[in-house]
Design a protein around this motif. Structure first.
Motif, PDB file in Angstrom:
ATOM      1  N   HIS A 120    -120.767  24.545  41.157  1.00 57.49           N
ATOM      2  CA  HIS A 120    -119.394  24.161  41.476  1.00 57.49           C
ATOM      3  C   HIS A 120    -119.449  22.953  42.395  1.00 57.49           C
ATOM      4  O   HIS A 120    -120.271  22.890  43.314  1.00 57.49           O
ATOM      5  CB  HIS A 120    -118.654  25.315  42.173  1.00 57.49           C
ATOM      6  CG  HIS A 120    -117.342  24.898  42.772  1.00 57.49           C
ATOM      7  ND1 HIS A 120    -116.203  24.726  42.018  1.00 57.49           N
ATOM      8  CD2 HIS A 120    -117.006  24.602  44.057  1.00 57.49           C
ATOM      9  CE1 HIS A 120    -115.203  24.350  42.813  1.00 57.49           C
ATOM     10  NE2 HIS A 120    -115.661  24.277  44.050  1.00 57.49           N
ATOM     11  N   ARG A 121    -118.543  21.990  42.145  1.00 57.30           N
ATOM     12  CA  ARG A 121    -118.536  20.791  42.981  1.00 57.30           C
ATOM     13  C   ARG A 121    -117.107  20.333  43.219  1.00 57.30           C
ATOM     14  O   ARG A 121    -116.324  20.178  42.294  1.00 57.30           O
ATOM     15  CB  ARG A 121    -119.326  19.663  42.314  1.00 57.30           C
ATOM     16  CG  ARG A 121    -119.347  18.375  43.135  1.00 57.30           C
ATOM     17  CD  ARG A 121    -120.227  17.333  42.490  1.00 57.30           C
ATOM     18  NE  ARG A 121    -119.687  16.898  41.199  1.00 57.30           N
ATOM     19  CZ  ARG A 121    -120.349  16.093  40.362  1.00 57.30           C
ATOM     20  NH1 ARG A 121    -121.571  15.682  40.664  1.00 57.30           N
ATOM     21  NH2 ARG A 121    -119.792  15.728  39.227  1.00 57.30           N
ATOM     22  N   SER A 122    -116.777  20.140  44.488  1.00 54.87           N
ATOM     23  CA  SER A 122    -115.544  19.469  44.884  1.00 54.87           C
ATOM     24  C   SER A 122    -115.938  18.322  45.808  1.00 54.87           C
ATOM     25  O   SER A 122    -117.123  18.054  46.014  1.00 54.87           O
ATOM     26  CB  SER A 122    -114.586  20.447  45.577  1.00 54.87           C
ATOM     27  OG  SER A 122    -115.160  20.948  46.773  1.00 54.87           O
ATOM     28  N   ASP A 123    -114.964  17.641  46.382  1.00 58.35           N
ATOM     29  CA  ASP A 123    -115.283  16.477  47.210  1.00 58.35           C
ATOM     30  C   ASP A 123    -116.157  16.833  48.403  1.00 58.35           C
ATOM     31  O   ASP A 123    -117.045  16.065  48.791  1.00 58.35           O
ATOM     32  CB  ASP A 123    -113.994  15.815  47.701  1.00 58.35           C
ATOM     33  CG  ASP A 123    -113.244  15.099  46.590  1.00 58.35           C
ATOM     34  OD1 ASP A 123    -113.876  14.830  45.539  1.00 58.35           O
ATOM     35  OD2 ASP A 123    -112.040  14.828  46.758  1.00 58.35           O
ATOM     36  N   ASN A 124    -115.941  17.989  48.992  1.00 59.89           N
ATOM     37  CA  ASN A 124    -116.630  18.342  50.238  1.00 59.89           C
ATOM     38  C   ASN A 124    -117.384  19.656  50.184  1.00 59.89           C
ATOM     39  O   ASN A 124    -117.884  20.119  51.213  1.00 59.89           O
ATOM     40  CB  ASN A 124    -115.625  18.404  51.393  1.00 59.89           C
ATOM     41  CG  ASN A 124    -114.994  17.060  51.695  1.00 59.89           C
ATOM     42  OD1 ASN A 124    -115.690  16.067  51.846  1.00 59.89           O
ATOM     43  ND2 ASN A 124    -113.669  17.031  51.752  1.00 59.89           N
ATOM     44  N   PHE A 125    -117.478  20.253  49.024  1.00 55.10           N
ATOM     45  CA  PHE A 125    -118.101  21.578  48.949  1.00 55.10           C
ATOM     46  C   PHE A 125    -118.819  21.728  47.618  1.00 55.10           C
ATOM     47  O   PHE A 125    -118.214  21.534  46.561  1.00 55.10           O
ATOM     48  CB  PHE A 125    -117.022  22.660  49.095  1.00 55.10           C
ATOM     49  CG  PHE A 125    -117.555  24.057  49.131  1.00 55.10           C
ATOM     50  CD1 PHE A 125    -118.100  24.587  50.286  1.00 55.10           C
ATOM     51  CD2 PHE A 125    -117.515  24.854  47.985  1.00 55.10           C
ATOM     52  CE1 PHE A 125    -118.578  25.883  50.320  1.00 55.10           C
ATOM     53  CE2 PHE A 125    -117.993  26.148  48.008  1.00 55.10           C
ATOM     54  CZ  PHE A 125    -118.529  26.664  49.181  1.00 55.10           C
ATOM     55  N   TRP A 126    -120.111  22.059  47.693  1.00 55.95           N
ATOM     56  CA  TRP A 126    -120.918  22.278  46.485  1.00 55.95           C
ATOM     57  C   TRP A 126    -121.562  23.667  46.548  1.00 55.95           C
ATOM     58  O   TRP A 126    -122.024  24.101  47.606  1.00 55.95           O
ATOM     59  CB  TRP A 126    -122.046  21.241  46.372  1.00 55.95           C
ATOM     60  CG  TRP A 126    -121.599  19.855  46.045  1.00 55.95           C
ATOM     61  CD1 TRP A 126    -120.324  19.375  46.022  1.00 55.95           C
ATOM     62  CD2 TRP A 126    -122.449  18.760  45.717  1.00 55.95           C
ATOM     63  NE1 TRP A 126    -120.318  18.044  45.694  1.00 55.95           N
ATOM     64  CE2 TRP A 126    -121.606  17.640  45.505  1.00 55.95           C
ATOM     65  CE3 TRP A 126    -123.821  18.621  45.587  1.00 55.95           C
ATOM     66  CZ2 TRP A 126    -122.118  16.381  45.157  1.00 55.95           C
ATOM     67  CZ3 TRP A 126    -124.326  17.369  45.235  1.00 55.95           C
ATOM     68  CH2 TRP A 126    -123.483  16.269  45.021  1.00 55.95           C
TER      69      TRP A 126
END
Length: 247
Positions: A120-126
Motif C-alpha cells: 500500500h502506498r500513499s503520499d506519506n505512508f507505505w
C-alpha cells in the motif's frame, strides 16, 4: 545432517532465492528510486551510520550433560555499529572485558540484503512486504571452555514493514522479518539450521546539520541455533538502542 534433510532445506533455499531475484527483475522499481518524485525518494531511502548498545542474552538449549564445561552462556552488553543503505545493511557487535563481560568475548558481524514489495502506498505512508537475505558470523569464546562457539549462517525471510512521514522533516521506519536458513560450525560445511526474527524501528530527523540528519533506533534480534552437534544449540536474544547520523 541427513540427505533427506539436506535435500529439503536445499530445495527451500533455491525456491526463496529464485523468488528474491525474480521479484527484483520483474518489479525493479523497488530499487529504482531514481525515477520517483523527491518526496517519494525521501520517504523511501536513507543512508545512516549509528552506534548502539545491545543487551544480549545467549542461552544454551541443549543437554547440559552433553556440553559439560563447554558452555558459552552470557547476559551482558555488546557495543554495536550499524550502517544502513537502501537495499543493504551491515552490522558489527563486539563484547568483552571493555564492555563488562567477565569471562567471554563475542564478535558478531553480518549483512542484510533486502528488497520490498509495496502493499500500500500513499503520499506519506507505505506498507511493505520485505524479502531479505541475511548472512551472519557469530563467535563466542569463554575462558572456561576448551573450544569456541563459531557459527556462520545464511538465511532468507519475509516480513512486514511500514514507512511513515510524520512531519516534513520527521519520518519513521518499522519492520519485522522472520527468517530461516543454514548454519555451519567452524571447520564444517553443514552444521544445522537457524531460525531468526529481526525487528527494527527508526526515527529519522532530516537536515539537522545542513544535509545531515539524526537517526534514533531500536533493534530486536532473536536467533535460535539447531546444530547437529548439540553443544552448539543456543538462543540469542538482543535488544539494541542506537543513535547516529543520516547522509
Amino acid at each position: 545432517m541427513t540427505k533427506e534433510k539436506l535435500k529439503r532445506n536445499s530445495s527451500l533455499f533455491l525456491l526463496l532465492i529464485t523468488l528474491f531475484f525474480f521479484h527484483d527483475s520483474v518489479h525493479g522499481q523497488m530499487f529504482s528510486v531514481e525515477d520517483r518524485t523527491p518526496q517519494e525518494r525521501a520517504l523511501f531511502t536513507y543512508s545512516s551510520l549509528s552506534i548502539g548498545w545491545e543487551i544480549a542474552d545467549f542461552s544454551y538449549t541443549g543437554d547440559p550433560a552433553e556440553a559439560g564445561l563447554d558452555r558459552f552462556d552470557f547476559n551482558d552488553g555488546i557495543l554495536t555499529l550499524i550502517f544502513e543503505n537502501p537495499g543493504i545493511d551491515f552490522y558489527l557487535g563486539l563484547g568483552g572485558g571493555l564492555t563488562g563481560m567477565d569471562d567471554q568475548t563475542i564478535v558478531n558481524i553480518g549483512a542484510v540484503l533486502y528488497n520490498d514489495f509495496i502493499l500500500h502506498r500513499s503520499d506519506n505512508f507505505w506498507i511493505q512486504l520485505p524479502l531479505q537475505i541475511n548472512t551472519d558470523l557469530k563467535r563466542v569464546q569463554s575462558n572456561t571452555a576448551s573450544r569456541q562457539f563459531q557459527q556462520s549462517s545464511f538465511q532468507v525471510g519475509a516480513g512486514l514493514g511500514i514507512r511513515n512521514r510524520i512531519t516534513q522533516s520527521i519520518r519513521s521506519v518499522i519492520r519485522a522479518v522472520p527468517a530461516y536458513g543454514f548454519s555451519n560450525s567452524q571447520g564444517a560445511f553443514f552444521g544445522g539450521t537457524v531460525f531468526s526474527v529481526d525487528g527494527k524501528a527508526r526515527l529519522i530527523i532530516d537536515d539537522v546539520f545542513g544535509n545531515t540528519g539524526l537517526i534514533f533506533g531500536y533493534d530486536f534480534r532473536l536467533k535460535s541455533y539447531n546444530i547437529d552437534n548439540e553443544i552448539f544449540n543456543y538462543d540469542f536474544n538482543g535488544h539494541t538502542i542506537s543513535a547516529g547520523i543520516t547522509f
